[in-house]
Structure formats: C-alpha cells, structure tokens
Design a protein around this motif. Structure first.
Motif, PDB file in Angstrom:
ATOM      1  N   ASP A   1      -8.516  -4.628  -2.361  1.00 14.52           N
ATOM      2  CA  ASP A   1      -8.754  -3.259  -2.268  1.00 14.52           C
ATOM      3  C   ASP A   1      -9.973  -2.725  -3.451  1.00 14.52           C
ATOM      4  O   ASP A   1     -10.030  -1.943  -4.170  1.00 14.52           O
ATOM      5  CB  ASP A   1      -7.434  -2.374  -2.601  1.00 14.52           C
TER       6      ASP A   1
ATOM      7  N   SER B   1      -0.262   5.002   3.951  1.00 16.12           N
ATOM      8  CA  SER B   1      -1.039   4.727   5.258  1.00 16.12           C
ATOM      9  C   SER B   1      -0.132   3.354   5.707  1.00 16.12           C
ATOM     10  O   SER B   1       0.083   2.529   4.937  1.00 16.12           O
ATOM     11  CB  SER B   1      -2.558   4.397   4.834  1.00 16.12           C
TER      12      SER B   1
ATOM     13  N   SER C   1       0.829  -1.374   0.121  1.00 17.43           N
ATOM     14  CA  SER C   1      -0.057  -0.067   0.020  1.00 17.43           C
ATOM     15  C   SER C   1       0.742   1.307   0.078  1.00 17.43           C
ATOM     16  O   SER C   1       0.537   2.060   0.720  1.00 17.43           O
ATOM     17  CB  SER C   1      -0.714   0.064   1.326  1.00 17.43           C
TER      18      SER C   1
ATOM     19  N   THR D   1      -9.207  -0.483   5.406  1.00 17.33           N
ATOM     20  CA  THR D   1      -9.378   1.072   5.360  1.00 17.33           C
ATOM     21  C   THR D   1     -10.983   1.284   5.529  1.00 17.33           C
ATOM     22  O   THR D   1     -11.734   0.593   5.196  1.00 17.33           O
ATOM     23  CB  THR D   1      -9.322   1.641   3.977  1.00 17.33           C
TER      24      THR D   1
ATOM     25  N   LYS E   1      -4.758  -1.405   2.887  1.00 14.41           N
ATOM     26  CA  LYS E   1      -5.704  -0.755   2.388  1.00 14.41           C
ATOM     27  C   LYS E   1      -7.067  -1.719   2.334  1.00 14.41           C
ATOM     28  O   LYS E   1      -8.164  -0.786   2.595  1.00 14.41           O
ATOM     29  CB  LYS E   1      -5.442  -0.874   0.820  1.00 14.41           C
TER      30      LYS E   1
ATOM     31  N   PHE F   1      -0.840   4.456  -1.301  1.00 14.91           N
ATOM     32  CA  PHE F   1      -2.008   4.794  -0.323  1.00 14.91           C
ATOM     33  C   PHE F   1      -1.623   5.478   0.839  1.00 14.91           C
ATOM     34  O   PHE F   1      -2.521   6.176   1.464  1.00 14.91           O
ATOM     35  CB  PHE F   1      -2.686   3.419   0.148  1.00 14.91           C
TER      36      PHE F   1
ATOM     37  N   ASN G   1      -6.066   2.784  -5.046  1.00 15.67           N
ATOM     38  CA  ASN G   1      -4.883   2.883  -4.899  1.00 15.67           C
ATOM     39  C   ASN G   1      -4.331   3.980  -4.103  1.00 15.67           C
ATOM     40  O   ASN G   1      -3.139   3.907  -3.682  1.00 15.67           O
ATOM     41  CB  ASN G   1      -4.022   2.824  -6.389  1.00 15.67           C
ATOM     42  N   THR G   2      -4.935   4.912  -4.121  1.00 11.26           N
ATOM     43  CA  THR G   2      -4.713   6.450  -3.488  1.00 11.26           C
ATOM     44  C   THR G   2      -5.785   6.721  -2.659  1.00 11.26           C
ATOM     45  O   THR G   2      -6.971   6.358  -2.983  1.00 11.26           O
ATOM     46  CB  THR G   2      -4.159   7.415  -4.478  1.00 11.26           C
TER      47      THR G   2
END
Length: 248
Positions: A111, A21, A16, A28, A25, A19, A237-238
C-alpha cells in the motif's frame, strides 16, 4: 544504479480492516490506475525478482492476476501468505522464494505510493557505503504526528522503534517510509520474535517487523537509518489517506 540482481518482496496479504473495503488495498484504483500497477511500473526493471505474498485461495490469486497489468504479470511471483501472521509473517513467506545471491533484499509494503523514484537506488548506495554491515537499512523522515517513531542513538543507529497505541499518534519524530533493505539473516530473528508473539490454538502467531526490529536491537544488532529531508513515499491505511495521493 542497477539493482537488477536484487529481489524485492511486496507484502499484499493484509486484511485492510481500517480501509473498510473488501478489495485488498494494493488493488485500490488511484486516478484510474491500480495502485499496485503504479508501484510495479517504477520497480519492474530494477529488480531481478519481485515476490508478492497475498492471501491464499484461488479467488484471491485470480483477482490479483486479473488486475495486475499484463506488462508486469510475467515478472511478478504471487505466493500464498498464511493469514494472521502479520507483516513479518508475509516477509517470511516471501523469503522462502528468494533466489538472488545477495545477502540483502528489499521490502516495500503493497500500500505504498512512491513519490521519489530514486529511493531504491539511493538506499542501495547507502548500504554499499556501509559495506552491507547492518541487518537493516531504513529510510526515515522527520514527521509531525507519526504513528511509528524511531529513536536514534549518538552513533546514528536505531535504538528503538515505537508504535502508537490505540491510534494516538506521536507528537513528532522519525518515521519509516514503508521501504526497507534487510539482511537475509533477519529470518532467524523474525522467527524468534514470532515465538514471543500472542498466539492461540487456532491462530498463527502474528509477527510484526517493527517488533522484530526491537528484538534485534535488544540483541545488539545494528539497524541503520537513512535520514531523508522529505518524504519519498506515502502509504494509505484509510480512505482518507488517499486524498493527498490523488493530488500528486
């Protein structure tokens, strides 16, 4: 359409990096609910076996076990996936635990946010209509600015699968929807493709499912697209990719 005798692998072992983070993911939160739980709520009754490859380590297992809803945790099988092996490596790690007798199994990236709940049953019907003669069945949709582009031949089979370079998207083309139905025989080609992947003494070869598709096409193996008129799923992805999902 009953898919209960089939298995599905949901790779959740990615780093990730885009992302931005520390949280994987698939864990999330989207509109107050863990993304992986949203996916599981759609498929939990449709598959006999749900395998989720995740990064190894007790902390990671505790994180997933703590955030997966109690309604689902008893049916999913969390398995350790070797770091740095890519999405294809996570599939291989998951395949070691396949129990279903069917020759094909499903894959859905962790994801993925499902828009059309019938995509899995539609994909199964499509494979049945083909008598399960292909190595892969892939739902495709025509998009503007896709980052992965599939080229089809005159027989409506996949001729090539191209990935964008340096984050520059293609102008337009057919793109997958993070959902696949694969033959168990794909294992040997994933492993062969891994031998061609960059590696070092300290890092396992990265295996890309997309690169494996290209490898199989070069061996004249049939990969069938299921052309869709609109998106059945969205992937993120983001952080920015979550905006349209949160509006659904």
């Amino acid at each position: 359409m009953n898919q209960s005798s089939y298995s599905i692998i949901i790779p959740c072992a990615g780093k990730s990096s885009r992302f931005n983070s520390l949280m994987p993911k698939p864990l999330t939160t989207i509109n107050g609910e863990v993304s992986l739980n949203i996916l599981l709520s759609i498929i939990i009754d449709s598959f006999d076996q749900i395998i989720i490859p995740i990064s190894p380590g007790s902390d990671m297992f505790e994180m997933f076990e703590g955030l997966i809803d109690k309604r689902f945790i008893g049916k999913v099988q969390l398995v350790a996936s070797t770091p740095g092996r890519g999405d294809g490596g996570a599939i291989l790690d998951g395949m070691e635990f396949l129990k279903a007798k069917e020759d094909h199994f499903f894959v859905c990236w962790g994801d993925t946010y499902i828009i059309n709940n019938y995509i899995f049953s539609d994909l199964l019907k499509f494979a049945q209509s083909d008598n399960f003669s292909s190595f892969a069945y892939i739902p495709l949709v025509y998009l503007n600015n896709p980052y992965v582009k599939y080229i089809l031949d005159e027989k409506n089979c996949i001729l090539d699968a191209q990935q964008s370079i340096d984050g520059h998207a293609f102008e337009s083309g057919f793109a997958d929807q993070s959902i696949f139905m694969l033959s168990k025989n794909i294992e040997q080609f994933l492993r062969q493709a891994s031998l061609k992947a960059p590696s070092s003494a300290t890092q396992s070869p990265e295996i890309s499912l997309l690169r494996s598709f290209r490898f199989m096409v070069s061996k004249n193996l049939t990969l069938k697209p299921m052309i869709r008129e609109s998106k059945d799923s969205l992937a993120f992805n983001t952080i920015e990719d979550l905006a349209p999902i949160k509006k659904l």
